[in-house]
Design a protein around this motif. Structure first.
Motif, PDB file in Angstrom:
ATOM      1  N   CYS A  95       0.721  -1.339  -0.050  1.00  0.00           N
ATOM      2  CA  CYS A  95       0.080  -0.098   0.015  1.00  0.00           C
ATOM      3  C   CYS A  95       0.839   1.311   0.076  1.00  0.00           C
ATOM      4  O   CYS A  95       2.112   1.198   0.641  1.00  0.00           O
ATOM      5  N   GLY A  96       0.329   2.100  -0.676  1.00  0.00           N
ATOM      6  CA  GLY A  96       1.125   3.540  -0.514  1.00  0.00           C
ATOM      7  C   GLY A  96       0.893   4.090   0.780  1.00  0.00           C
ATOM      8  O   GLY A  96       1.719   4.659   1.526  1.00  0.00           O
ATOM      9  N   LEU A  97      -0.408   4.233   1.014  1.00  0.00           N
ATOM     10  CA  LEU A  97      -0.536   4.453   2.740  1.00  0.00           C
ATOM     11  C   LEU A  97      -1.894   3.661   3.243  1.00  0.00           C
ATOM     12  O   LEU A  97      -2.832   4.307   2.979  1.00  0.00           O
ATOM     13  N   GLY A  98      -1.229   2.537   3.811  1.00  0.00           N
ATOM     14  CA  GLY A  98      -2.422   1.871   4.349  1.00  0.00           C
ATOM     15  C   GLY A  98      -2.911   2.164   5.596  1.00  0.00           C
ATOM     16  O   GLY A  98      -2.034   2.934   6.323  1.00  0.00           O
ATOM     17  N   GLU A  99      -4.007   2.384   6.009  1.00  0.00           N
ATOM     18  CA  GLU A  99      -4.941   3.100   7.079  1.00  0.00           C
ATOM     19  C   GLU A  99      -6.173   2.478   7.183  1.00  0.00           C
ATOM     20  O   GLU A  99      -6.713   1.705   6.553  1.00  0.00           O
ATOM     21  N   GLY A 100      -6.735   3.052   8.464  1.00  0.00           N
ATOM     22  CA  GLY A 100      -8.118   2.734   8.648  1.00  0.00           C
ATOM     23  C   GLY A 100      -8.638   1.425   8.709  1.00  0.00           C
ATOM     24  O   GLY A 100      -9.612   0.977   8.444  1.00  0.00           O
ATOM     25  N   PRO A 101      -7.979   0.306   9.411  1.00  0.00           N
ATOM     26  CA  PRO A 101      -8.373  -1.042   9.740  1.00  0.00           C
ATOM     27  C   PRO A 101      -9.468  -1.007  10.444  1.00  0.00           C
ATOM     28  O   PRO A 101      -9.649  -0.275  11.404  1.00  0.00           O
ATOM     29  N   TYR A 102     -10.597  -1.821  10.131  1.00  0.00           N
ATOM     30  CA  TYR A 102     -11.990  -1.853  10.514  1.00  0.00           C
ATOM     31  C   TYR A 102     -12.479  -3.223  10.528  1.00  0.00           C
ATOM     32  O   TYR A 102     -12.651  -3.782   9.640  1.00  0.00           O
ATOM     33  N   TYR A 103     -12.738  -3.735  11.658  1.00  0.00           N
ATOM     34  CA  TYR A 103     -13.186  -5.094  11.812  1.00  0.00           C
ATOM     35  C   TYR A 103     -14.644  -5.246  11.478  1.00  0.00           C
ATOM     36  O   TYR A 103     -15.583  -4.420  12.157  1.00  0.00           O
ATOM     37  N   GLU A 104     -15.008  -6.037  10.501  1.00  0.00           N
ATOM     38  CA  GLU A 104     -16.437  -6.180  10.054  1.00  0.00           C
ATOM     39  C   GLU A 104     -17.127  -7.389  10.532  1.00  0.00           C
ATOM     40  O   GLU A 104     -16.784  -8.492   9.917  1.00  0.00           O
ATOM     41  N   LYS A 105     -17.714  -7.366  11.598  1.00  0.00           N
ATOM     42  CA  LYS A 105     -18.019  -8.673  12.475  1.00  0.00           C
ATOM     43  C   LYS A 105     -19.030  -9.418  11.721  1.00  0.00           C
ATOM     44  O   LYS A 105     -18.972 -10.600  11.820  1.00  0.00           O
ATOM     45  N   ALA A 106     -19.785  -9.009  11.068  1.00  0.00           N
ATOM     46  CA  ALA A 106     -21.067  -9.399  10.324  1.00  0.00           C
ATOM     47  C   ALA A 106     -20.461 -10.610   9.093  1.00  0.00           C
ATOM     48  O   ALA A 106     -21.126 -11.576   8.921  1.00  0.00           O
ATOM     49  N   THR A 107     -19.457 -10.164   8.786  1.00  0.00           N
ATOM     50  CA  THR A 107     -18.628 -11.053   7.547  1.00  0.00           C
ATOM     51  C   THR A 107     -17.435 -11.709   7.993  1.00  0.00           C
ATOM     52  O   THR A 107     -16.532 -12.265   7.412  1.00  0.00           O
ATOM     53  N   SER A 125     -14.525 -10.140   8.670  1.00  0.00           N
ATOM     54  CA  SER A 125     -13.674  -9.666   7.513  1.00  0.00           C
ATOM     55  C   SER A 125     -12.915  -8.567   8.043  1.00  0.00           C
ATOM     56  O   SER A 125     -13.516  -7.786   8.899  1.00  0.00           O
ATOM     57  N   LEU A 126     -11.731  -7.985   7.436  1.00  0.00           N
ATOM     58  CA  LEU A 126     -11.123  -6.879   7.990  1.00  0.00           C
ATOM     59  C   LEU A 126     -11.011  -5.924   6.570  1.00  0.00           C
ATOM     60  O   LEU A 126     -10.615  -6.359   5.499  1.00  0.00           O
ATOM     61  N   ARG A 127     -11.532  -4.762   6.730  1.00  0.00           N
ATOM     62  CA  ARG A 127     -11.374  -3.851   5.478  1.00  0.00           C
ATOM     63  C   ARG A 127     -10.314  -2.672   5.983  1.00  0.00           C
ATOM     64  O   ARG A 127     -10.222  -2.292   7.148  1.00  0.00           O
ATOM     65  N   PHE A 128      -9.787  -2.257   5.058  1.00  0.00           N
ATOM     66  CA  PHE A 128      -8.737  -1.182   5.275  1.00  0.00           C
ATOM     67  C   PHE A 128      -8.491  -0.387   4.154  1.00  0.00           C
ATOM     68  O   PHE A 128      -8.780  -0.919   2.966  1.00  0.00           O
ATOM     69  N   VAL A 129      -7.806   0.899   4.099  1.00  0.00           N
ATOM     70  CA  VAL A 129      -7.760   1.675   2.905  1.00  0.00           C
ATOM     71  C   VAL A 129      -6.613   1.860   2.494  1.00  0.00           C
ATOM     72  O   VAL A 129      -5.472   1.583   3.299  1.00  0.00           O
ATOM     73  N   ASP A 130      -6.195   2.294   1.383  1.00  0.00           N
ATOM     74  CA  ASP A 130      -4.840   2.848   0.789  1.00  0.00           C
ATOM     75  C   ASP A 130      -5.098   4.117   0.469  1.00  0.00           C
ATOM     76  O   ASP A 130      -5.859   4.456  -0.749  1.00  0.00           O
TER      77      ASP A 130
END
Length: 308
Positions: free
Chosen positions: A21-33, A35-40
């Protein structure tokens, strides 16, 4: 884990997922699935990885503007829609089409094209706190940003100005204290947060980082400790509710940006490094997503209330 001079210590040597990632950020645990989502932020992408299936399951959405942070929306299946922080404010993202629609913009400023959103979070009242800072490609980061507050789909309130790099906000276990990271000041501030009228008062210094790096994104664990990434210093620090350093995680790359709990595991995002900015190994492992079990669970995030 080991303990040296009363400070807990961990080390993680390899990334769980390395998308550079150029700038990996904002990890967020999505409990319903699960899964982990995060931004670049720099590459304008949102990544999602199914933690049951593993790294090979990652999917990516590409945007036309920097997307900097995400949150679940109260009463809405996150597989359908989520909230995102984007360049001009907050928006609702349709996960299936990849299209987004702004629901509230940052208040008009003379230099709004110079700014983009950065980190933020939902508060106990279902409102969204989101910082702004100098956008990419404009030279030095200047003290021209602000910390904004969005309630429902209403216009933003500017609650703190000026700031250079506003980062994570979070709340104590009893909901009476709000924490805010101002990275360029190397300082985490705390405020009295009123559950009755939402007032923010009594700003004070909670923790000042004494080191070459800058505190970045953070999260709170189930005992009230604050875990903060340190950009430029290859580590995550564990800070007690009293503002004392009590733990440290060492990583193999310098630009550590944010953390997120999934059970007792801490997932850690990092930013990319150019050739010559570190050792070949540090550069190769930059921009990856890391994970390590730290033996304690985190607190669940609050959900955004569209009508709050």
């Amino acid at each position: 884990m080991s303990t040296t001079s009363g400070i807990q210590q961990w080390e993680v040597k390899e990334p769980y997922l390395n998308l550079h990632c150029g700038l990996g950020e904002g990890p967020y645990y999505e409990k319903a699935t699960n899964s982990l989502r995060f931004v670049d932020i720099k590459n304008k992408r949102l990544h999602t990885v199914d933690l049951t299936k593993g790294p090979e399951s990652v999917t990516t959405l590409q945007f036309d503007v920097p997307v900097t942070v995400t949150a679940d929306i109260e009463g809405v299946d996150p597989r359908e829609k989520i909230l995102i922080g984007a360049k001009y404010g907050i928006a609702v993202l349709d996960r299936k089409t990849g299209k987004y629609e702004y629901i509230a913009n940052f208040e008009a400023t003379q230099h709004k094209e110079r700014l983009r959103s950065n980190d933020g979070a939902v508060d106990p009242h279902g409102r969204f706190w989101l910082g702004t800072m100098t956008d990419f490609g404009l030279g030095d980061v200047l003290p021209e940003g602000s910390l904004h507050l969005f309630a429902g789909g209403k216009a933003t309130q500017n609650v703190r100005h000026p700031v250079s790099i506003p980062n994570s906000v979070s709340w104590s276990l009893d909901g009476k204290t709000m924490y805010f990271t101002h990275s360029t000041a190397r300082t985490l501030y705390s405020f009295d947060y009123s559950e009755a009228d939402d007032a923010l008062t009594n700003e004070r210094v909670f923790y000042v980082h004494d080191g070459p790096g800058e505190p970045d994104g953070h999260r709170i664990d189930a005992e009230g400790n604050l875990w903060t990434a340190v950009y430029g210093e290859s580590c995550v620090l564990k800070v007690s509710p009293q503002g004392k350093l009590v733990g440290k995680i060492k990583l193999p790359t310098k630009n550590v940006t944010c953390v997120e709990f999934v059970g007792s595991e801490l997932f850690i995002t990092t930013a990319g490094m150019a050739e010559g900015e570190g050792t070949p190994e540090e550069v190769d492992l930059s921009g990856g997503l890391y994970r390590i079990d730290v033996g304690i669970k985190g607190t669940a995030p609050f959900e955004y209330r569209l009508g709050a």
